[in-house]
Write an enzyme that holds these catalytic residues in place. Structure first.
Site, mmCIF file in Angstrom:
data_model
loop_
_atom_site.group_PDB
_atom_site.id
_atom_site.type_symbol
_atom_site.label_atom_id
_atom_site.label_comp_id
_atom_site.label_asym_id
_atom_site.label_seq_id
_atom_site.Cartn_x
_atom_site.Cartn_y
_atom_site.Cartn_z
ATOM 1 N N HIS A 69 -0.060 -9.421 15.120
ATOM 2 C CA HIS A 69 0.955 -8.795 14.262
ATOM 3 C C HIS A 69 1.656 -7.670 15.002
ATOM 4 O O HIS A 69 1.333 -6.503 14.800
ATOM 5 C CB HIS A 69 0.283 -8.240 13.001
ATOM 6 C CG HIS A 69 1.221 -7.982 11.864
ATOM 7 N ND1 HIS A 69 1.864 -6.789 11.649
ATOM 8 C CD2 HIS A 69 1.622 -8.783 10.859
ATOM 9 C CE1 HIS A 69 2.596 -6.856 10.556
ATOM 10 N NE2 HIS A 69 2.462 -8.054 10.059
ATOM 11 N N GLY B 88 1.532 -3.693 6.561
ATOM 12 C CA GLY B 88 1.700 -2.794 5.422
ATOM 13 C C GLY B 88 0.537 -2.850 4.451
ATOM 14 O O GLY B 88 0.126 -1.833 3.892
ATOM 15 N N VAL B 89 -0.018 -4.016 4.254
ATOM 16 C CA VAL B 89 -1.134 -4.154 3.334
ATOM 17 C C VAL B 89 -2.338 -3.336 3.804
ATOM 18 O O VAL B 89 -3.102 -2.823 2.987
ATOM 19 C CB VAL B 89 -1.495 -5.649 3.126
ATOM 20 C CG1 VAL B 89 -2.085 -6.251 4.378
ATOM 21 C CG2 VAL B 89 -2.417 -5.826 1.945
ATOM 22 N N ILE C 231 2.853 -3.976 15.123
ATOM 23 C CA ILE C 231 3.145 -3.195 13.925
ATOM 24 C C ILE C 231 1.943 -3.329 12.990
ATOM 25 O O ILE C 231 1.467 -4.435 12.729
ATOM 26 C CB ILE C 231 4.416 -3.710 13.210
ATOM 27 C CG1 ILE C 231 5.632 -3.568 14.119
ATOM 28 C CG2 ILE C 231 4.639 -2.972 11.894
ATOM 29 C CD1 ILE C 231 6.894 -4.215 13.558
ATOM 30 N N GLU D 108 -4.304 -0.335 2.000
ATOM 31 C CA GLU D 108 -5.771 -0.314 1.983
ATOM 32 C C GLU D 108 -6.292 1.049 2.441
ATOM 33 O O GLU D 108 -7.256 1.569 1.872
ATOM 34 C CB GLU D 108 -6.339 -1.419 2.873
ATOM 35 C CG GLU D 108 -7.836 -1.381 3.052
ATOM 36 C CD GLU D 108 -8.663 -1.643 1.801
ATOM 37 O OE1 GLU D 108 -9.834 -1.199 1.763
ATOM 38 O OE2 GLU D 108 -8.166 -2.276 0.853
#
Length: 176
Positions: A69, A78-79, A75, A83
């Protein structure tokens, strides 16, 4: 009678002792069940009991998610930033639970998640979480993650306290 006086004095001293306002990784390990590669909090720099927490996450190229990723343009997903917000909030709440080693703080909802800028290797996330509602077994938390003073992510998360022996399908959301 002497023993009872000592016990009462000890209890009074313990109650008067200030709560920890900062935590290192060893302190975090004692409270959160998460471990590498999923522990996303490295340090707590500020904790106001039942109100707010400020935690840090040092983002390094060694993070396993960067392999895919994205190749050539790493990067942080976002998840995982959301978290990290939830873990910081869980850490804040679990400090208030006497039997926290028997309990889990689990996600029950994510609202208003916004991703403002990418987080890359070398960045340090400053995660600020504020309690918006708190019941004995559930909470609504508002969190923001910053890099260099700029908002990278913000989200409202809800979570619930459950015994560790409860199956994953047994958690139901409580309205907050």
């Amino acid at each position: 009678m002497t023993d009872m006086t000592q016990t009462t004095e000890t209890s009074a001293t313990e109650a008067a002792a200030p709560a920890k306002t900062a935590m290192d990784i060893g302190d975090i390990f004692k409270i959160l069940p998460h471990r590498y590669p999923f522990l996303l909090i490295d340090r707590v720099i500020e904790l106001v009991r039942m109100k707010s927490i400020v935690a840090l996450k040092n983002v390094t190229i060694a993070e396993p998610f960067f392999q895919g990723h994205f190749p050539g343009k790493p990067i942080m997903p976002g998840v995982l930033i959301v978290e990290a917000i939830a873990q910081a909030g869980g850490l804040l709440l679990l400090t208030e639970v006497p039997n926290h080693d028997e309990m889990l703080m689990v996600f029950t909802g994510i609202e208003k998640a916004r991703f403002r800028r990418p987080v890359a290797p070398g960045d340090q996330l400053r995660i600020e979480v504020v309690v918006r509602a708190w019941r004995t077994t559930a909470a609504r938390l508002e969190g923001k993650a910053y890099v260099d003073g700029k908002v990278a992510c913000e989200a409202t998360v809800t979570c619930r306290l459950v015994p560790r022996n409860v199956g994953a399908g047994a958690v139901e959301e409580e309205n907050l």
